[in-house]
Design a protein around this motif. Sequence first.
Motif, PDB file in Angstrom:
ATOM      1  N   ALA A 186       0.837  -1.210   0.000  1.00 49.69           N
ATOM      2  CA  ALA A 186       0.000   0.000   0.000  1.00 49.69           C
ATOM      3  C   ALA A 186       0.866   1.252   0.000  1.00 49.69           C
ATOM      4  O   ALA A 186       0.574   2.228  -0.700  1.00 49.69           O
ATOM      5  CB  ALA A 186      -0.929  -0.014   1.211  1.00 49.69           C
ATOM      6  N   ALA A 187       1.939   1.236   0.787  1.00 45.05           N
ATOM      7  CA  ALA A 187       2.827   2.405   0.822  1.00 45.05           C
ATOM      8  C   ALA A 187       3.527   2.578  -0.519  1.00 45.05           C
ATOM      9  O   ALA A 187       3.726   3.705  -0.997  1.00 45.05           O
ATOM     10  CB  ALA A 187       3.848   2.245   1.946  1.00 45.05           C
ATOM     11  N   TYR A 188       3.901   1.455  -1.115  1.00 41.54           N
ATOM     12  CA  TYR A 188       4.569   1.547  -2.414  1.00 41.54           C
ATOM     13  C   TYR A 188       3.608   2.093  -3.481  1.00 41.54           C
ATOM     14  O   TYR A 188       3.979   2.938  -4.297  1.00 41.54           O
ATOM     15  CB  TYR A 188       5.114   0.173  -2.816  1.00 41.54           C
ATOM     16  N   THR A 189       2.363   1.615  -3.457  1.00 43.51           N
ATOM     17  CA  THR A 189       1.349   2.156  -4.370  1.00 43.51           C
ATOM     18  C   THR A 189       1.164   3.655  -4.130  1.00 43.51           C
ATOM     19  O   THR A 189       1.048   4.438  -5.074  1.00 43.51           O
ATOM     20  CB  THR A 189       0.006   1.418  -4.163  1.00 43.51           C
ATOM     21  N   ALA A 190       1.144   4.037  -2.857  1.00 44.02           N
ATOM     22  CA  ALA A 190       1.002   5.459  -2.532  1.00 44.02           C
ATOM     23  C   ALA A 190       2.182   6.256  -3.091  1.00 44.02           C
ATOM     24  O   ALA A 190       2.012   7.368  -3.604  1.00 44.02           O
ATOM     25  CB  ALA A 190       0.903   5.645  -1.016  1.00 44.02           C
ATOM     26  N   ALA A 191       3.380   5.662  -3.033  1.00 45.49           N
ATOM     27  CA  ALA A 191       4.569   6.352  -3.545  1.00 45.49           C
ATOM     28  C   ALA A 191       4.500   6.515  -5.060  1.00 45.49           C
ATOM     29  O   ALA A 191       4.809   7.589  -5.596  1.00 45.49           O
ATOM     30  CB  ALA A 191       5.828   5.573  -3.151  1.00 45.49           C
ATOM     31  N   ARG A 192       4.083   5.454  -5.737  1.00 40.20           N
ATOM     32  CA  ARG A 192       3.955   5.549  -7.198  1.00 40.20           C
ATOM     33  C   ARG A 192       2.896   6.582  -7.573  1.00 40.20           C
ATOM     34  O   ARG A 192       3.042   7.329  -8.536  1.00 40.20           O
ATOM     35  CB  ARG A 192       3.591   4.174  -7.783  1.00 40.20           C
ATOM     36  N   THR A 193       1.813   6.593  -6.813  1.00 39.84           N
ATOM     37  CA  THR A 193       0.737   7.553  -7.060  1.00 39.84           C
ATOM     38  C   THR A 193       1.228   8.976  -6.813  1.00 39.84           C
ATOM     39  O   THR A 193       0.986   9.884  -7.620  1.00 39.84           O
ATOM     40  CB  THR A 193      -0.455   7.225  -6.137  1.00 39.84           C
ATOM     41  N   ALA A 194       1.931   9.161  -5.706  1.00 38.42           N
ATOM     42  CA  ALA A 194       2.447  10.490  -5.363  1.00 38.42           C
ATOM     43  C   ALA A 194       3.404  10.985  -6.437  1.00 38.42           C
ATOM     44  O   ALA A 194       3.340  12.137  -6.876  1.00 38.42           O
ATOM     45  CB  ALA A 194       3.150  10.431  -4.007  1.00 38.42           C
ATOM     46  N   LEU A 195       4.270  10.096  -6.870  1.00 36.78           N
ATOM     47  CA  LEU A 195       5.252  10.465  -7.901  1.00 36.78           C
ATOM     48  C   LEU A 195       4.538  10.864  -9.190  1.00 36.78           C
ATOM     49  O   LEU A 195       4.819  11.917  -9.777  1.00 36.78           O
ATOM     50  CB  LEU A 195       6.188   9.275  -8.140  1.00 36.78           C
ATOM     51  N   GLN A 196       3.587  10.055  -9.606  1.00 38.76           N
ATOM     52  CA  GLN A 196       2.896  10.325 -10.869  1.00 38.76           C
ATOM     53  C   GLN A 196       2.082  11.612 -10.800  1.00 38.76           C
ATOM     54  O   GLN A 196       2.089  12.415 -11.730  1.00 38.76           O
ATOM     55  CB  GLN A 196       1.987   9.143 -11.232  1.00 38.76           C
ATOM     56  N   LEU A 197       1.378  11.824  -9.697  1.00 38.18           N
ATOM     57  CA  LEU A 197       0.472  12.974  -9.632  1.00 38.18           C
ATOM     58  C   LEU A 197       1.208  14.280  -9.375  1.00 38.18           C
ATOM     59  O   LEU A 197       0.679  15.357  -9.662  1.00 38.18           O
ATOM     60  CB  LEU A 197      -0.622  12.738  -8.584  1.00 38.18           C
ATOM     61  N   HIS A 198       2.419  14.215  -8.842  1.00 39.40           N
ATOM     62  CA  HIS A 198       3.217  15.431  -8.703  1.00 39.40           C
ATOM     63  C   HIS A 198       3.953  15.767  -9.999  1.00 39.40           C
ATOM     64  O   HIS A 198       4.552  16.837 -10.105  1.00 39.40           O
ATOM     65  CB  HIS A 198       4.241  15.289  -7.576  1.00 39.40           C
ATOM     66  N   GLY A 199       3.964  14.833 -10.943  1.00 42.03           N
ATOM     67  CA  GLY A 199       4.684  15.086 -12.182  1.00 42.03           C
ATOM     68  C   GLY A 199       6.175  15.221 -11.908  1.00 42.03           C
ATOM     69  O   GLY A 199       6.709  14.631 -10.957  1.00 42.03           O
ATOM     70  N   ALA A 200       6.850  16.033 -12.723  1.00 39.51           N
ATOM     71  CA  ALA A 200       8.307  16.154 -12.626  1.00 39.51           C
ATOM     72  C   ALA A 200       8.748  16.629 -11.247  1.00 39.51           C
ATOM     73  O   ALA A 200       9.817  16.254 -10.761  1.00 39.51           O
ATOM     74  CB  ALA A 200       8.819  17.112 -13.697  1.00 39.51           C
TER      75      ALA A 200
END
Lengths: 339, 345
Positions: free
Chosen positions: B295-309
């Motif tokens: 779940a934390a890893y999914t959250a990290a991928r989500t955070a990375l993608q939604l913050h963009g660069a």
Amino acid sequence: MARGVRRPGASLVEWLLFEEEYYAAGAPGRVSQNGISLLAPTLFEHGSAEQRARILPPMARGETIWAQAWSEPESGSDLASLRSTARRTDGGWRLSGQKTWSSRAAFADRAFGLFRSDPAADAPHRGLTYLMFALDAPGVTVRPIGRLDGKPAFAELFLDEVFVPDEDLIGEPGQGWRIAMSTAGNERGLTLRSPGRFTAAARRLVALWRERAGEAESDAGIEAASLRDRVADAVIGARAYELFACAGASRLAAGGSLGAESSLNKVFWSELDIALHETALDLLGPHGELSDAADDPDAPGPWSDGYTFALAGPIYAGTNEIQRDIIAERLLGLPKGRR
Amino acid sequence: MRFMLDQAQTDFGRTVDRMLGGTDTPHAVRAWARGEHAPGRAVWGRLADAGVTSLAVPEAYEGVGPLPVELGVAYVAAGRHAVPGPLAETAAAAVLLAGLAEGGTARSGQVAEDWLPRIAGGRALVTLAAADGGPYALDADAADAVFAVEGEELWLAPGHGPVQPSFDPARRLARPLPGGELLARGPAVAAAAARAADWAAFATAALSLGTGLALVERTAAYAGQRTQFGRPIGSFQAVKHRLADALIGLEFARPLLYGAAVALTSGPSGGAPPSGPVGDVRAEVAAAKVAAGEAAYTAARTALQLHGALGYTDEYDLSLWIRKARALRSAWGSPSVCRARVLAP
């Protein structure tokens, strides 16, 4: 329920325990589900004493089977846009319009649903009224619709000036949306799918996996090994759902409420249900294709029917897309947008 | 039956969380990554003041433990604020030393006397290398002691090898040097080490959950204010649904974490209620570790993608949590190892 005409006869925790035993015993699906999980909580909260005394005992005994009449051909996820009408008449109401995907209506005795009683109301969700009606009343036409595997599941309802007496109005006219959502938002997230369904299925899945893994040593072992993680995830998911539901029951017992958290629930169990059954069918290899009607010794039996049933989970009771909108807006505070 | 935190536990979590919110943990994390430990040790000092470092230590050694539920609550807060240091390892080492002292030799009693009161008071920060956690000792360069389990032997290592850079620069990994002082030997070491590894996995799961919660909270806040095409990106369903899925994963890891805590409380023979689909303590902890880590890893991928660069930059503090989520996922039991434990007969 047996002694409950003013309130449920069992606590939520007792209900969870009952459900667990019910599924562990492999007991059959219940035709009374719509009444027990949706109408009964609504009547406890919003119905009159007379309605509870008249309706609940035959519901609990399984003598009156209830169907829900919410969706319409043009109103699915956007339920508040519904157009079927309830018009005032002497001593009651006249219902007209069309309902669809009405679960259990193909064989039920009565139905409950929302109707537009005030077309001039200033917002779509105002001016709706919650009413109950008999499916054999004059003016009702029921057209059964087979589900994906052809079995009877739901129906279309055509209503033409169907008379409903005042005694079958729930709450006040115009308050239907609030009444429907209060039960949907609180207990429904918990009581629509009890954790017992998943804990029992997860145990059966592990047994199936052990059995297949044992056999696989002699033929194609790779498949069984690659499925191990999915079996574990089903077990973990069932345990998580069980503990989440128990935590919710504890919070309700302590006077709290669930609210938008029931949307977390809905998405989780519906996806768990599909993943669990997909894993079982994959473990069965070429036998997984057989329907539950097949009598071959290797036929999947209940796994096949369970899979078909599970496929509907992300769609009914508010699609998972709507639930994710609710989670994002109410739990994470994201701004409303166009759907 | 009660399946929720009590008021005291909830209040304790809030207190620790608020205390950490008042410290500049991102500054401490970045200093830690450079090998400057003073700001991080100051944060540990405040955790000790709040009682967090005493939770895994028994009362006989100046602790208040073992209290796994309270430790879980505190470590979720620590994860939420990305506290640096060998948090899981220190708790696990405390469980290991206390376990060996119980009915053990005079020597193991002395080792417990030497270290446990210092751990409980936050004066010692220790680390542990054991088979379940891989060959490295986390933050050995910052630790006051490096314990190493090899089979049925427990060693106090004489030092550590060179620090190996991690994907998360704030996690400094080094192999313990061989030799040193042999503290205990025999089957009791293996048994105590297995129990300690369960605690380490449990603590790592709690840190993961906190890390994931921070990522989702920060990303929801960002998506609510970042505007494109004339409206906040958080009003788009593609963004909402990804964040909703990340939250669902975390909220269903939470009951598994506290279920594992209850299982740890009831000891090696206790554990899940007979109805549960998960077998024993080890399986309960493994289930929590898989769920929280994923779940934390999914959250990290989500955070990375939604913050963009922006999310892909080192300088933006979000990176501290993104990197940690990935590292914690495989620490003290990879998802695959833990899934196998869930199904172990």
